[in-house]
Design a protein around this motif. Sequence first.
Motif, PDB file in Angstrom:
ATOM      1  N   CYS A 139      52.947  41.839  34.286  1.00 48.91           N
ATOM      2  CA  CYS A 139      51.599  42.034  33.739  1.00 48.91           C
ATOM      3  C   CYS A 139      51.807  42.461  32.293  1.00 48.91           C
ATOM      4  O   CYS A 139      52.702  43.266  32.013  1.00 48.91           O
ATOM      5  N   THR A 151      52.117  46.678  30.968  1.00 44.39           N
ATOM      6  CA  THR A 151      53.240  47.613  31.123  1.00 44.39           C
ATOM      7  C   THR A 151      52.776  49.063  30.973  1.00 44.39           C
ATOM      8  O   THR A 151      53.120  49.767  30.022  1.00 44.39           O
ATOM      9  N   CYS A 152      52.020  49.516  31.945  1.00 42.23           N
ATOM     10  CA  CYS A 152      51.406  50.843  31.865  1.00 42.23           C
ATOM     11  C   CYS A 152      52.430  51.974  31.965  1.00 42.23           C
ATOM     12  O   CYS A 152      53.432  51.863  32.678  1.00 42.23           O
ATOM     13  N   LEU A 188      44.157  44.134  32.178  1.00 40.51           N
ATOM     14  CA  LEU A 188      43.025  45.057  32.250  1.00 40.51           C
ATOM     15  C   LEU A 188      42.815  45.872  30.974  1.00 40.51           C
ATOM     16  O   LEU A 188      41.686  46.118  30.556  1.00 40.51           O
TER      17      LEU A 188
HETATM   18  S1  SF4 Z   1      49.479  49.232  36.412  1.00 41.40           S
HETATM   19 FE1  SF4 Z   1      49.071  48.399  34.417  1.00 41.40          FE
HETATM   20  S2  SF4 Z   1      50.865  47.133  33.940  1.00 41.40           S
HETATM   21 FE2  SF4 Z   1      50.915  47.507  36.137  1.00 41.40          FE
HETATM   22  S3  SF4 Z   1      49.902  45.744  37.017  1.00 41.40           S
HETATM   23 FE3  SF4 Z   1      48.343  47.329  36.765  1.00 41.40          FE
HETATM   24  S4  SF4 Z   1      47.413  46.946  34.747  1.00 41.40           S
HETATM   25 FE4  SF4 Z   1      49.335  45.797  34.868  1.00 41.40          FE
END
Ligand code: SF4
Length: 692
Positions: free
Chosen positions: A14, A17-18, A180
Amino acid sequence: MTTTYVRAACPLDCPDTCALLVTVEDGVATAVKGDPDHPTTAGVLCTKVSRYTERTYHEDRLLHPLRRVGKKGEGKFERISWDQALDIIAARLKPIAERAPEAILPYSYCGTMGLIQGESMSSRFFNKIGASLLDRTICAMAGATGYRYTIGGSVGTDMEQFQNSKLLIIWGGNPIASNLHFWTRAQEAKRHGAKLIAIDPYRSLTAEKCHQHIALLPGTDAALALGLMHVLIREDLLDHDYIAQYTLGFEQLKQRAAEWTPERTAQTCGITVDEVVDLARLYGGMAKAGEPVAIRTNYGVQRVRGGGMAVRNIACLPALVGAWRHAAGGVQLSSSGSFPTNKPKLQRTDLLKKIPRTINMTTIGDDLLRPASAAFGPAVEAVIVYNSNPLAVAPDSDKVMRGFLREDLFTVVLEQFQTDTADYADIVLPATTQLEHIDAHTSYGHLYMMANNAAIAPMGEAKPNTEIFRLLAARMGFDDDCFKDSDDQLAAIAFNAQDARALGFDWDALKQKGWQKLNMPAAPFAQGGFPTPSGKCEFYSAQMEKDGLDPLPAYVPPYESAASNPALAARYPLAMISPPARNFLNSTFVNVKSLRSAEGEPHLDMHPDDGAARGIAHGDMVRIFNDRGSFVCKARLTDKARAGLVVGLSVWWKKLATDGKNANEVTSQQLTDMGRAPTFYDTLVQVERVSA
Ligand code: SF4
């Protein structure tokens, strides 16, 4: 009770990269939250990763090595010890490695995006063997290649600027489901008066929330970009100064774009002339008025035959109107090329005695079934799968299954769960999740280097990928010092290039803080400086010409469409795309009950007119089929899918789907125009009601 908060990073495929904060109570991870201090995460996670503890402590976690006792695919295994598993694997691999090392194939992708648990110790292991190289093309290569030819690399608008844009074109992506934190910024821009336009064959959750949705036919994005260029040039909505100073090949582009009248564009894309002209006028007009206009394009556009060219054409647009002059203008496909990684050192490419053959992961179905030949080399005799689930995610799934069914193929799968692929393994090795190991991360959406600390001890007998490959190396008799590097030592060299040192990079400090931003200018190409051979945005690319491609933006029609293959379209008249379901991430999370329940069951969105023409009512079970295969799911009649389009949100585990099959039964192994990538959204099908 001892409570600690551990800094971690989301490992999933994704762009966001949180930065994570993991709450650990007496050694048990009780919550995973977004780090409120990390600027792009801002304390918010998607639903999927908010449930990461549910996944980590899932009752189906693989906790011990397993040996297959049933038929391949049957899913019957018995527990064995690590010593037994390693002995069996080494005994099978050693003779192959001595006789025909290229008959051994690694198969991996982005089950984790981590630099350490991804391709570090594993690459060292396969390089030492001299195993076949894997061309990791399955997601992004077409777009990345088209983008690179045009602006030089996977670089672009900083995600932290999009909230200041006044026009945001969201082209070929559904950020609510898969980007997101960009969407948060897009909404902020909207609150400040920005106009949001979605370009997507499907009215996704995101498209529903934009001011305008342009629902073009799949695979025609390159034509739309050419039509926009035509109008921009014809109506002089250009930044002549920017073009003169910072671009290459405008005169040739002008001639090419002249061919793409709004009428031709509209007909090719299945949209109206007004949609083409109005979008060009809005984009060029706002740019001319000095407003920041930005495009967030995503990988949806490039999963068709002309996917590379589509991204290339889109990437030309900001330079034509001078959008790069603004920090909140330009285009972003990926930011991954911004990071100073040191992959040769991490992966020890110097261990290769000669360059082995390369096998494309997209054509694994054909390649597992290919006999030895002078052109191909030895037949594949052993596959080691990690961070991937090819039985579910690779195209032309029936062939993939038949390949993995081969009795003479030795298959090892490193996994957290008993996936579709693990069912075909001879040996399954239990792997740790992100909470149980350390890792270092880049991002392909933002500009922060990220650290992941281990929050808890490994579950059961699970081990990190790195440790598994260390143990395998020892069993194979590899005594090079590089197989002794710890994960911390690997992480310390992951970013240890000159640029990272200039940033004051230090792994221990990164582990403490969790993240560190790269030092990038806010408007990276305001004064040109593109990382192309000419230093300019290349409308004309000499490199493409050298590579046997059209050096100018062009339209490469899909393999499978009514216009390009009428005979096929007569039998299979519906175009099918299979974008990500909101609650899954590729095939990850499908086995997490709460997320699977939120998704419901496999379904196919189709336009009511297409349903009526086939006697299909909302909720009917339908069979989707073409010459490659078929799968069954429930029809949802909705005008979210334009007429002629069907949408199967993905990627379901086959064994959790309606008839043990998923959308990849009907996708093909045909490759894109550049980047050798798959064409998942270049698929014609027919749909019929399944009688009760
Ligand atoms: S936590 Fe953040 S980086 Fe991981 S899948 Fe969800 S939106 Fe994407």
